[in-house]
Design a protein around this motif. Structure first.
Motif, PDB file in Angstrom:
ATOM      1  N   LYS A 138     -33.584  14.003 -18.976  1.00 24.83           N
ATOM      2  CA  LYS A 138     -32.853  12.838 -18.662  1.00 24.83           C
ATOM      3  C   LYS A 138     -31.338  12.864 -18.918  1.00 24.83           C
ATOM      4  CE  LYS A 138     -33.428   7.842 -18.179  1.00 24.83           C
ATOM      5  NZ  LYS A 138     -34.035   6.567 -18.691  1.00 24.83           N
TER       6      LYS A 138
ATOM      7  N   GLN B 258     -24.271   7.152 -13.379  1.00 21.60           N
ATOM      8  CA  GLN B 258     -25.421   7.048 -13.379  1.00 21.60           C
ATOM      9  C   GLN B 258     -26.443   7.929 -14.172  1.00 21.60           C
ATOM     10  OE1 GLN B 258     -27.610   7.791  -9.506  1.00 21.60           O
ATOM     11  NE2 GLN B 258     -25.926   8.915  -8.841  1.00 21.60           N
ATOM     12  N   THR B 259     -27.723   7.327 -14.580  1.00 22.27           N
ATOM     13  CA  THR B 259     -28.586   8.068 -15.083  1.00 22.27           C
ATOM     14  C   THR B 259     -29.581   8.775 -14.201  1.00 22.27           C
ATOM     15  OG1 THR B 259     -30.046   6.377 -15.373  1.00 22.27           O
ATOM     16  CG2 THR B 259     -28.932   6.686 -17.105  1.00 22.27           C
TER      17      THR B 259
ATOM     18  N   GLU C 227     -31.432   6.996 -10.618  1.00 20.83           N
ATOM     19  CA  GLU C 227     -31.910   5.838 -11.545  1.00 20.83           C
ATOM     20  C   GLU C 227     -32.626   4.939 -10.487  1.00 20.83           C
ATOM     21  OE1 GLU C 227     -28.587   4.436 -13.518  1.00 20.83           O
ATOM     22  OE2 GLU C 227     -27.459   3.706 -11.514  1.00 20.83           O
TER      23      GLU C 227
END
Length: 541
Positions: free
Chosen positions: A498, A480-481, A528
Motif C-alpha cells: 500500500k 491518493q493512496t 483508493e
C-alpha cells in the motif's frame, strides 16, 4: 477477421518439360521464365517468355503441367538498388501481347495490370517481412501491394521462393486510386490531380526548402512517380511542387494545428497516423526517408495529400544492423538523431506532428483500436504462422539453393538464427517486445488515454522486459493512496504493498526479482476508490 490478401493463392497451355536442381513440383504456383538467349540487365528490359503453373488451392503444381495461368511474352529487367549486389536478384517485368505491345492481364488472381515485380527475399530469411507489412496495412484499410508466393525457374535454373507483387501505379479501381492526368491537364481543377510522388533514391524532380532536423547540409528530394518524369508537364510539376511546399510551410508554422489554415488544410492526417503505426511497429530503418510514397487527387474529389502506400520492408522487423535498425525500444522516426550523417534523412514532419496533441490523441486511439483487432500478439503471430505453414515445404528447397541460414548477409543483425524455425521465433519475439514498448511509449493523450477520471493512475515499467532490478513509474493525477499487486501468469499474488502517491510521477524502485522465474507478470494498481489499472511485465534475467 479480414485475412491477408498477400498469401491467397489463385492460378493455360504449353507444358514445361524442364527439370532443374531436382525441382519438379510445388504446393506453390510455379513461374517459368525463358530469356530466349538474351541477358537480363538492370536496364533496358529484355524480351522473354513466361509461363505460370497453378492448378488451384490445395492441388499440386508440376513442372510438366500446362502453363495455365499465363503463357506468353514478357519484357524483364533486374530491379532494386542495394539489393542488386546479392546473387538472388529481384525482377521487374511487363506483360506483352503477340505484337510485343504492353498488355494488362490478371496473374494469380490479382487485378489486371501490365507491370509486375518478382521480389527476391534474399536478405530476409523469414521470407515474409514485406508480405507482413503490406498485410497489416491492408487490415488498416489501405491499398498495399497484393502478393503471391511462387517458386521460380529462369532458363531451366531453379531460383527459389519469390514474391509476385503489384507495382505501385495509378489505377481507377485498384492500386493507387487517383484521377488520370494527361498532357493537356494544365489548369483549373484538372491540374490538381492525380499525382503520386516519392521520397527515394530516384532522380529528384524538386527539393524541399525545409532541411531535415539534426542533419546539417542535407535535403529532402521528391521524385515524380505519376505522371512519370518523362510525361509530366512543366505546369504539373510546378503545381505539385507548390502544393508540397504549402503543406510543409503549414506544418512548419506555429499555427500548424489550426483546422482551417494549418496542416489539416493540405494533408489527410489519418493516413499519416496509419503510416506511422506500420513504420513504428516494424521499426523500419528506411521508414519515412526512403521508399516513401505520397499521392494527391483532384481538388474536386478530395485534393489533400495522403501518405502511402507502404513499400519496402525487407530491412524492417529487426533486420538491419546499422543506425539502430534492430532496436525494439526506440522510435524509427527519430533516425536523424542516431545517424545524422546518413545521406538520406527523415523529413521534419514527424517530429512536428508528434507535438500536435490532436494528432497524438488520435494516434493513441488508432493504436488502441489496432491492438484490439490485428496488432495483437495473437493476431500477428497468426499471420506469421499461416505464412510459415504455406512455405514449410518450399523453404527447404529455397535454402538449399541459397544456403544463407546462420550466415551473415548484409545487413542482418547478430545473433543470427541458424534455422528457418529460429528466424521465425526471433521475429515473433522481437515483435512482441516491440509492441510492449509501444504500449508504454505511444503518447498517452486524448480521449483514449489510459489515465481515466476514475483511477487517475497509469503505470510504466522501465525497462520492459525487466531484469533483476528495475523501476515502476506510477503517474497519479492527485495525492491518493493506492495498492500495488504483482501476480504471475496463473494469478498468484507475489507482491503487495500500500502506497501514498503524490501528484505526478512516483518511482517504485525497491522491488527485487532475483528469486522469481523468468516469465510474464501482471502489475495491478488499485486506487483508493477501487478503480484498477494493469500492465504486463516480462521478467528476463
Amino acid at each position: 477477421m479480414k485475412l491477408i490478401l498477400c498469401f491467397l493463392l489463385l492460378v493455360f497451355a504449353t507444358p514445361c518439360h524442364c527439370q532443374t536442381d531436382n525441382f519438379t513440383s510445388s504446393n506453390l504456383p510455379i513461374i517459368v521464365i525463358n530469356t530466349l538467349g538474351n541477358t537480363i540487365a538492370d536496364d533496358p528490359k529484355t524480351d522473354a517468355t513466361m509461363g505460370i503453373i497453378y492448378n488451384g488451392e490445395g492441388v499440386r503444381n508440376n513442372l510438366t503441367d500446362p502453363q495455365n495461368d499465363y503463357n506468353g511474352k514478357i519484357a524483364i529487367e533486374y530491379r532494386g538498388q542495394s539489393s542488386q549486389m546479392f546473387p538472388m536478384k529481384s525482377y521487374g517485368f511487363e506483360l506483352r501481347d503477340a505484337a510485343n505491345k504492353s498488355q494488362d492481364k490478371s496473374l494469380l488472381g490479382i487485378a489486371k495490370e501490365s507491370d509486375w515485380i518478382l521480389y527476391a527475399p534474399y536478405t530476409d530469411k523469414t521470407l515474409m517481412r514485406n508480405v507482413l507489412a503490406y498485410s497489416l496495412s491492408n487490415l488498416l484499410g489501405h491499398w498495399a501491394s497484393q502478393c503471391r508466393y511462387v517458386e521460380l525457374v529462369v532458363n531451366d535454373e531453379y531460383r527459389g521462393i519469390y514474391v509476385l507483387m503489384e507495382k505501385i501505379k495509378r489505377g481507377s479501381s485498384n492500386r493507387v486510386i487517383v484521377s488520370k492526368i494527361g498532357a493537356n491537364d494544365n489548369s483549373g481543377d484538372a491540374i490538381t490531380g492525380g499525382y503520386i510522388i516519392s521520397i527515394n533514391k530516384d532522380a529528384a524532380a524538386f527539393t524541399s526548402k525545409y532541411p531535415p532536423l539534426n542533419a546539417a547540409n542535407q535535403q529532402i528530394k521528391f521524385s515524380n512517380v505519376y505522371p512519370k518524369a518523362d510525361d509530366i508537364t512543366p505546369q504539373q510539376n510546378e503545381y505539385i511542387r507548390n502544393y508540397v511546399d504549402s503543406f510543409e510551410t503549414a506544418l512548419k508554422n506555429n499555427n500548424f494545428q489550426d483546422p482551417n489554415f494549418g496542416v489539416r488544410k493540405y494533408a489527410d492526417l489519418p493516413s499519416f497516423i496509419d503510416y506511422f503505426l506500420i513504420n513504428e511497429l516494424s521499426h523500419n530503418v528506411d521508414g519515412y526517408r526512403l521508399s516513401t510514397y505520397l499521392y494527391k487527387d483532384k481538388k474536386s474529389i478530395d485534393g489533400k495529400l495522403y501518405i502511402g502506400p507502404v513499400w519496402d520492408y525487407d530491412l524492417a522487423f529487426r533486420n538491419a544492423d546499422y543506425c539502430g535498425g534492430s532496436n525494439s525500444n526506440t522510435w524509427a522516426y527519430q533516425f536523424n538523431n542516431v545517424c545524422p550523417d546518413d545521406y538520406w534523412q527523415v523529413p521534419f514532419w514527424w517530429e512536428k506532428l508528434m507535438t500536435d496533441t490532436a494528432f497524438t490523441g488520435a494516434l493513441k486511439c488508432r493504436y488502441t483500436e489496432a491492438k484490439q483487432q490485428f496488432f495483437s500478439t495473437a493476431g500477428i503471430n497468426g499471420m506469421i504462422d499461416s505464412i510459415q505453414n504455406l512455405l514449410s515445404e518450399a523453404q527447404i528447397r529455397h535454402f538449399k539453393k541459397w544456403p544463407v541460414l546462420g550466415q551473415y548477409v548484409w545487413p542482418n543483425p547478430h545473433p543470427i538464427p541458424t534455422s528457418y524455425a529460429g528466424e521465425i521465433s526471433t521475429l515473433k519475439n522481437w515483435i512482441q517486445t516491440r509492441t510492449e514498448w509501444l504500449d508504454l511509449n505511444i503518447p498517452n493523450q486524448g480521449r483514449c488515454a489510459t489515465i481515466k477520471a476514475g483511477s487517475g493512475i497509469s503505470i510504466k515499467v522501465a525497462p520492459n522486459p525487466i531484469s533483476t532490478n528495475g523501476a515502476f513509474l506510477l503517474t497519479s493525477e492527485n495525492r491518493q493512496t493506492a495498492t500495488i499487486l504483482i501476480c504471475n501468469s496463473i494469478g498468484q499474488t507475489l507482491y503487495k504493498e500500500k502506497l501514498m502517491l503524490n501528484p505526478g510521477i512516483n518511482p517504485i524502485k525497491n522491488i527485487s526479482f532475483s528469486a522469481w522465474q523468468n516469465g510474464v507478470y501482471f502489475i495491478k494498481v488499485f486506487a483508493e476508490n477501487g478503480q484498477p489499472t494493469m500492465v504486463k511485465m516480462i521478467l528476463l534475467k
